[in-house]
Design a protein around this motif. Structure first.
Motif, PDB file in Angstrom:
ATOM      1  N   ARG A  37     -11.799  -7.557  -2.094  1.00 22.99           N
ATOM      2  CA  ARG A  37     -10.598  -6.643  -1.740  1.00 22.99           C
ATOM      3  C   ARG A  37      -9.417  -7.042  -2.068  1.00 22.99           C
ATOM      4  N   LEU A  38      -8.459  -6.300  -2.795  1.00 26.26           N
ATOM      5  CA  LEU A  38      -7.279  -6.506  -3.281  1.00 26.26           C
ATOM      6  C   LEU A  38      -6.463  -7.127  -2.150  1.00 26.26           C
ATOM      7  N   ARG A  39      -5.272  -7.968  -2.328  1.00 21.40           N
ATOM      8  CA  ARG A  39      -4.521  -8.502  -1.243  1.00 21.40           C
ATOM      9  C   ARG A  39      -3.111  -8.462  -1.603  1.00 21.40           C
ATOM     10  N   PRO A  40      -2.569  -7.250  -2.048  1.00 20.31           N
ATOM     11  CA  PRO A  40      -1.082  -6.862  -2.551  1.00 20.31           C
ATOM     12  C   PRO A  40       0.138  -7.307  -1.624  1.00 20.31           C
ATOM     13  N   TYR A  41      -0.323  -7.775  -0.526  1.00 19.84           N
ATOM     14  CA  TYR A  41       0.799  -8.021   0.334  1.00 19.84           C
ATOM     15  C   TYR A  41       0.670  -9.596   0.730  1.00 19.84           C
ATOM     16  N   ASP A  42      -0.077 -10.478   0.236  1.00 22.61           N
ATOM     17  CA  ASP A  42      -0.436 -11.723   0.487  1.00 22.61           C
ATOM     18  C   ASP A  42       0.570 -12.469  -0.660  1.00 22.61           C
ATOM     19  N   ALA A  43       1.577 -13.113  -0.322  1.00 23.66           N
ATOM     20  CA  ALA A  43       2.551 -13.794  -1.164  1.00 23.66           C
ATOM     21  C   ALA A  43       1.806 -14.870  -2.067  1.00 23.66           C
ATOM     22  N   SER A 137      -4.420  -7.994  -7.644  1.00 23.92           N
ATOM     23  CA  SER A 137      -3.851  -7.601  -6.421  1.00 23.92           C
ATOM     24  C   SER A 137      -2.139  -7.784  -6.671  1.00 23.92           C
ATOM     25  N   TRP A 138      -1.845  -8.627  -7.490  1.00 28.96           N
ATOM     26  CA  TRP A 138      -0.506  -8.534  -8.346  1.00 28.96           C
ATOM     27  C   TRP A 138      -0.039  -7.089  -8.856  1.00 28.96           C
ATOM     28  N   ILE A 139      -1.188  -6.499  -9.771  1.00 24.57           N
ATOM     29  CA  ILE A 139      -1.090  -5.230 -10.249  1.00 24.57           C
ATOM     30  C   ILE A 139      -0.653  -4.131  -9.061  1.00 24.57           C
ATOM     31  N   LYS A 140      -1.558  -4.218  -8.073  1.00 23.53           N
ATOM     32  CA  LYS A 140      -1.526  -3.099  -7.176  1.00 23.53           C
ATOM     33  C   LYS A 140      -0.213  -3.508  -6.223  1.00 23.53           C
ATOM     34  N   SER A 141       0.394  -4.701  -6.242  1.00 24.30           N
ATOM     35  CA  SER A 141       1.701  -4.840  -5.536  1.00 24.30           C
ATOM     36  C   SER A 141       2.742  -4.163  -6.087  1.00 24.30           C
ATOM     37  N   GLN A 142       2.666  -4.153  -7.584  1.00 21.95           N
ATOM     38  CA  GLN A 142       3.823  -3.275  -8.333  1.00 21.95           C
ATOM     39  C   GLN A 142       3.678  -1.761  -8.311  1.00 21.95           C
ATOM     40  N   TRP A 143       2.628  -1.338  -7.723  1.00 20.28           N
ATOM     41  CA  TRP A 143       2.833   0.238  -7.483  1.00 20.28           C
ATOM     42  C   TRP A 143       3.695   0.857  -6.534  1.00 20.28           C
ATOM     43  N   PRO A 144       4.018   1.986  -6.669  1.00 17.31           N
ATOM     44  CA  PRO A 144       4.881   2.688  -5.655  1.00 17.31           C
ATOM     45  C   PRO A 144       4.274   2.558  -4.211  1.00 17.31           C
ATOM     46  N   ALA A 145       4.938   2.594  -3.125  1.00 18.77           N
ATOM     47  CA  ALA A 145       4.048   2.522  -1.817  1.00 18.77           C
ATOM     48  C   ALA A 145       3.245   3.839  -1.700  1.00 18.77           C
ATOM     49  N   ASN A 146       3.528   5.114  -2.350  1.00 16.28           N
ATOM     50  CA  ASN A 146       2.816   6.178  -2.272  1.00 16.28           C
ATOM     51  C   ASN A 146       1.186   6.018  -2.931  1.00 16.28           C
ATOM     52  N   ILE A 147       1.255   5.307  -4.209  1.00 18.50           N
ATOM     53  CA  ILE A 147       0.316   4.925  -4.917  1.00 18.50           C
ATOM     54  C   ILE A 147      -0.699   4.053  -4.285  1.00 18.50           C
ATOM     55  N   ARG A 148      -0.004   2.957  -3.735  1.00 17.98           N
ATOM     56  CA  ARG A 148      -0.766   1.904  -3.128  1.00 17.98           C
ATOM     57  C   ARG A 148      -1.587   2.587  -1.687  1.00 17.98           C
ATOM     58  N   ALA A 149      -0.938   3.698  -1.066  1.00 17.95           N
ATOM     59  CA  ALA A 149      -1.709   4.172   0.065  1.00 17.95           C
ATOM     60  C   ALA A 149      -2.671   5.077  -0.569  1.00 17.95           C
ATOM     61  N   GLN A 150      -2.413   5.788  -1.588  1.00 21.44           N
ATOM     62  CA  GLN A 150      -3.608   6.520  -2.143  1.00 21.44           C
ATOM     63  C   GLN A 150      -5.097   5.709  -2.486  1.00 21.44           C
ATOM     64  N   HIS A 151      -4.413   4.339  -3.062  1.00 21.78           N
ATOM     65  CA  HIS A 151      -5.523   3.649  -3.671  1.00 21.78           C
ATOM     66  C   HIS A 151      -6.444   3.057  -2.112  1.00 21.78           C
ATOM     67  N   ASP A 152      -5.475   2.785  -1.321  1.00 16.84           N
ATOM     68  CA  ASP A 152      -6.007   2.479   0.258  1.00 16.84           C
ATOM     69  C   ASP A 152      -7.072   3.286   0.669  1.00 16.84           C
TER      70      ASP A 152
END
Length: 160
Positions: A37-43, A137-152
Motif C-alpha cells: 500500500r502506498l503511503r502518500p501522507y507519511d513524511a 507514494s511520492w508520485i501519489k503525494s503530488q496528485w491533487p486531492a480529488n485524484i488521490r481520493a479517486q485512487h483511494d
C-alpha cells in the motif's frame, strides 16, 4: 510394525521434511503474497520516494511527472514513450498493487503479455520493495486531492 507401514511412515516423514525445507529456504508457498500500500501522507516515506524517483524515474517520466511527449503514440521501435505520472496520465487508474508489480516486475510479466516490448526497466533487484513503495507514494503525494481520493476508492474496490 509391518514393512508396508514402515515404508508409508518413512515416506510421509521424507515428504514432510522436504516440504519443511522448502518452506524454510523459499518461503511458504501457501502464504498470501504481501499487499503493498502506498503511503502518500507519511513524511519519511515521501522523502525517500522523492530521492528514489529523482534517481531512477525522472529521466524518463520527467521531474514534474509530465512524461515524454506523445506518450500515447508508439515510437519508431514500436514502444510507447514514458507516460506522465501526474493527474493527466493513467497511473492513478491502477490500484497500488498493480503499480507496485509493474515497477518491480515490469509491464509484460505483470500483465501477462510476454511479447510486450517496453523501455520501462524492471526494478526487481535494483530497488527494495520499500523504495518502490516510497517512489510510488511520492508520485501519489503530488496528485491533487480529488485524484488521490479517486485512487483511494479504486484501492478499496480492488481489495474486495
Amino acid at each position: 510394525m509391518k514393512p508396508a507401514l514402515q515404508i508409508a511412515v518413512l515416506s510421509a516423514a521424507v515428504i514432510g521434511g522436504v516440504f519443511a525445507g522448502l518452506v524454510f529456504f523459499i518461503g511458504n508457498p501457501f502464504a498470501e503474497a504481501p499487499v503493498y500500500r502506498l503511503r502518500p501522507y507519511d513524511a519519511p516515506t515521501i522523502a525517500l520516494g522523492e530521492a528514489v524517483y529523482a534517481r531512477h524515474c525522472a529521466s524518463c517520466h520527467g521531474a514534474q511527472l509530465q512524461g515524454q511527449p506523445d506518450w500515447q503514440r508508439r515510437d519508431a521501435d514500436g514502444r510507447l514513450p514514458a507516460p506522465p505520472h501526474d493527474a493527466s496520465g493513467h497511473t492513478w487508474h491502477h490500484p497500488d498493487e498493480v503499480l507496485f508489480r509493474i515497477t518491480k516486475h515490469g509491464i509484460a510479466r505483470s500483465a501477462g503479455l510476454q511479447s510486450y516490448q517496453t523501455s520501462m526497466p524492471i526494478y526487481d533487484g535494483v530497488l527494495t520493495d520499500a523504495e518502490i513503495v516510497a517512489a510510488l507514494s511520492w508520485i501519489k503525494s503530488q496528485w491533487p486531492a480529488n485524484i488521490r481520493a479517486q485512487h483511494d476508492s479504486l484501492n478499496q474496490a480492488a481489495a474486495r
